[in-house]
Design a protein around this motif. Structure first.
Motif, mmCIF file in Angstrom:
data_model
loop_
_atom_site.group_PDB
_atom_site.id
_atom_site.type_symbol
_atom_site.label_atom_id
_atom_site.label_comp_id
_atom_site.label_asym_id
_atom_site.label_seq_id
_atom_site.Cartn_x
_atom_site.Cartn_y
_atom_site.Cartn_z
ATOM 1 N N LEU A 64 -90.241 61.556 -60.061
ATOM 2 C CA LEU A 64 -89.848 60.213 -60.455
ATOM 3 C C LEU A 64 -88.428 59.977 -59.959
ATOM 4 C CD1 LEU A 64 -91.128 60.392 -64.132
ATOM 5 C CD2 LEU A 64 -92.307 59.381 -62.164
ATOM 6 N N ARG A 65 -88.245 58.956 -59.121
ATOM 7 C CA ARG A 65 -86.947 58.689 -58.500
ATOM 8 C C ARG A 65 -86.305 57.467 -59.159
ATOM 9 N NH1 ARG A 65 -86.673 59.684 -52.500
ATOM 10 N NH2 ARG A 65 -86.221 57.472 -52.451
ATOM 11 N N PHE A 66 -85.086 57.670 -59.656
ATOM 12 C CA PHE A 66 -84.312 56.615 -60.302
ATOM 13 C C PHE A 66 -83.057 56.367 -59.471
ATOM 14 C CE2 PHE A 66 -86.702 58.872 -63.505
ATOM 15 C CZ PHE A 66 -87.220 57.882 -64.317
ATOM 16 N N HIS A 67 -82.714 55.107 -59.249
ATOM 17 C CA HIS A 67 -81.546 54.759 -58.446
ATOM 18 C C HIS A 67 -80.287 55.330 -59.103
ATOM 19 C CE1 HIS A 67 -78.858 51.720 -56.362
ATOM 20 N NE2 HIS A 67 -79.414 52.439 -55.399
ATOM 21 N N LEU A 68 -79.572 56.198 -58.383
ATOM 22 C CA LEU A 68 -78.449 56.949 -58.948
ATOM 23 C C LEU A 68 -77.330 56.068 -59.510
ATOM 24 C CD1 LEU A 68 -77.230 59.701 -59.582
ATOM 25 C CD2 LEU A 68 -76.367 59.771 -57.228
ATOM 26 N N PRO A 69 -76.893 55.006 -58.834
ATOM 27 C CA PRO A 69 -75.828 54.185 -59.435
ATOM 28 C C PRO A 69 -76.220 53.594 -60.796
ATOM 29 C CG PRO A 69 -75.995 53.714 -57.096
ATOM 30 C CD PRO A 69 -77.180 54.584 -57.448
ATOM 31 N N GLY A 70 -77.466 53.212 -60.958
ATOM 32 C CA GLY A 70 -77.923 52.695 -62.246
ATOM 33 C C GLY A 70 -77.953 53.775 -63.317
ATOM 34 N N VAL A 71 -78.354 54.987 -62.928
ATOM 35 C CA VAL A 71 -78.386 56.105 -63.875
ATOM 36 C C VAL A 71 -76.966 56.461 -64.311
ATOM 37 C CG1 VAL A 71 -79.012 58.540 -64.188
ATOM 38 C CG2 VAL A 71 -80.561 56.994 -62.971
ATOM 39 N N LEU A 72 -76.022 56.487 -63.369
ATOM 40 C CA LEU A 72 -74.640 56.766 -63.739
ATOM 41 C C LEU A 72 -74.109 55.691 -64.684
ATOM 42 C CD1 LEU A 72 -72.083 58.466 -63.567
ATOM 43 C CD2 LEU A 72 -71.439 57.120 -61.544
ATOM 44 N N ALA A 73 -74.442 54.427 -64.445
ATOM 45 C CA ALA A 73 -74.005 53.353 -65.350
ATOM 46 C C ALA A 73 -74.556 53.569 -66.759
ATOM 47 C CB ALA A 73 -74.441 51.990 -64.806
ATOM 48 N N LEU A 74 -75.812 53.997 -66.877
ATOM 49 C CA LEU A 74 -76.384 54.308 -68.187
ATOM 50 C C LEU A 74 -75.628 55.463 -68.844
ATOM 51 C CD1 LEU A 74 -80.227 54.236 -67.457
ATOM 52 C CD2 LEU A 74 -78.916 52.544 -68.749
ATOM 53 N N ALA A 75 -75.346 56.510 -68.065
ATOM 54 C CA ALA A 75 -74.651 57.679 -68.606
ATOM 55 C C ALA A 75 -73.246 57.315 -69.061
ATOM 56 C CB ALA A 75 -74.602 58.786 -67.549
#
Length: 134
Positions: free
Chosen positions: A6-17
């Motif tokens: 499952l691939r999640f766009h990294l900039p969006g994941v960092l924003a969530l984190a």
């Protein structure tokens, strides 16, 4: 053993984190309140922030597994039941250079300008999941 990535766009994941790290938290299900990403399956599969208010951090759906893909997702190792799994930002990640950093630090390192990584990847089998950045 069957695996799905499952691939999640990294900039969006960092924003969530970053949102989870900087805000107040509520318990999620039986999980204690802690800064975390929440991997959920709800008619698609997505990552959410454990931080509040949630409206400040948009959910990030896996590439090709957004809303309306629940029936197809049920035929993968992710399965057909809705769930939420916390991935604590304090979780240790061992690096190839011998260092150990937190998940949040690892995401930050891979998100720096000039790094080729663009995806946070969950590798899922019926028994477990692992993550990587590519």
């Amino acid at each position: 053993m069957h695996t799905i990535e499952l691939r999640f766009h990294l900039p969006g994941v960092l924003a969530l984190a970053e949102h989870a790290a900087a805000t107040a938290h509520e318990a999620y299900g039986s999980h204690p309140p802690t800064p975390a990403l929440i991997w959920a399956r709800m008619n698609g599969t997505l990552l959410m922030s454990s931080g509040r208010p949630r409206t400040d951090a948009p959910d990030v759906y896996a590439e090709d597994w957004g809303p309306g893909t629940g029936q197809e997702l049920a035929r993968t190792p992710v399965g057909g039941d809705d769930f939420g799994q916390t991935i604590p930002l304090s979780q240790p990640v061992e690096l190839t250079d011998g260092r150990t950093v937190t998940l949040l630090e690892w995401l930050r390192e891979h998100s720096q300008e000039g790094t080729p990584s663009r995806w946070f990847v969950l590798e899922v089998t019926a028994e477990r999941y692992d993550f990587d950045v590519r």
